[in-house]
Every structure is written in C-alpha cells, then in structure tokens.
Design a protein around this motif. Sequence first.
Motif, PDB file in Angstrom:
ATOM      1  N   ALA A  80       0.946  -0.901  -0.279  1.00  0.00           N
ATOM      2  CA  ALA A  80       0.051   0.131  -0.001  1.00  0.00           C
ATOM      3  C   ALA A  80       1.179   1.639   0.184  1.00  0.00           C
ATOM      4  O   ALA A  80       2.117   1.423   0.800  1.00  0.00           O
ATOM      5  N   TYR A  84      -1.038   4.276   4.333  1.00  0.00           N
ATOM      6  CA  TYR A  84      -2.393   3.523   3.870  1.00  0.00           C
ATOM      7  C   TYR A  84      -2.397   2.195   4.197  1.00  0.00           C
ATOM      8  O   TYR A  84      -1.160   1.144   4.252  1.00  0.00           O
ATOM      9  N   ASN A  85      -3.610   1.391   3.969  1.00  0.00           N
ATOM     10  CA  ASN A  85      -3.306  -0.422   4.538  1.00  0.00           C
ATOM     11  C   ASN A  85      -3.758  -0.523   2.810  1.00  0.00           C
ATOM     12  O   ASN A  85      -4.496  -0.493   2.532  1.00  0.00           O
ATOM     13  N   LEU A  86      -3.404  -2.047   2.836  1.00  0.00           N
ATOM     14  CA  LEU A  86      -3.484  -2.814   1.979  1.00  0.00           C
ATOM     15  C   LEU A  86      -5.426  -2.693   1.535  1.00  0.00           C
ATOM     16  O   LEU A  86      -5.865  -2.545   2.492  1.00  0.00           O
ATOM     17  N   SER A  87      -5.620  -2.965   0.290  1.00  0.00           N
ATOM     18  CA  SER A  87      -7.071  -3.298   0.267  1.00  0.00           C
ATOM     19  C   SER A  87      -7.361  -4.320   0.563  1.00  0.00           C
ATOM     20  O   SER A  87      -6.835  -5.294   1.228  1.00  0.00           O
ATOM     21  N   ASP A  88      -9.290  -4.374   1.373  1.00  0.00           N
ATOM     22  CA  ASP A  88      -9.635  -5.824   2.052  1.00  0.00           C
ATOM     23  C   ASP A  88     -11.174  -5.294   1.057  1.00  0.00           C
ATOM     24  O   ASP A  88     -11.745  -4.724   0.905  1.00  0.00           O
TER      25      ASP A  88
END
Length: 108
Positions: A80, A84-88
């Motif tokens: 990411a 930000y975080n990885l998409s889920d």
Amino acid sequence: LNGGAPSVKKSNTVNLKINLGPQCAGDVVVSKVDGQGKALAGAQFSINTDPVRTCTTDANGSCTWLDVPLGTYTVTETAAPAGYNLSDPASKTVIVTEGQETPFVVTF
C-alpha cells in the motif's frame, strides 16, 4: 540465377495478406483510490501471468499491464502507499476475453 543476385522486374507486384487471427491479449488497468475516491500513487500490484508481472500506481492512481494473454487472473495489491493499509480484499479476479475493446479496469 547463374550464381548472381536475383533480379526483380519493376512490373512485378507482390500482394501480401496478413491474418492476425483472433485477438489473443488485452490490457488490464489497476486504479487505486482512498475512501473519498482520491487517486493514490505508490501502491504496488501483481498479476499472476506467466511470468508474474508487477506495477506501481502513478500520480493518477493507475498502472497498466499491456498485452495480457486471454484468461482469468488474480490481481493482488502487494504494498500500500505510505500511510495506507492494503485493500480488503487485497486480491481481485480479472478476466481478459476475446473481443474486449477497452482495457479491463479493476479498482482497489
């Protein structure tokens, strides 16, 4: 030819027909946006072609794989953008089909 170079008369015409056959590849575009729809640069993705291909989103939040062979693939966000975080979910399925006239767009 008597050992010499071949000669071509100016009046000779050669007609070539090139048959490219059915479409055998398409393009896949990844679009990375935040919760408000703002484009995000720096997200890294892979697509499980053979060999696996990778790309990183640009300032417009997109990256493109050209000439992906026809088939079903998994696109995975592997990193990411900073902050930000990885998409889920972090993976989505794409299908590149014959006759596809526009790129397949997958949004994370």
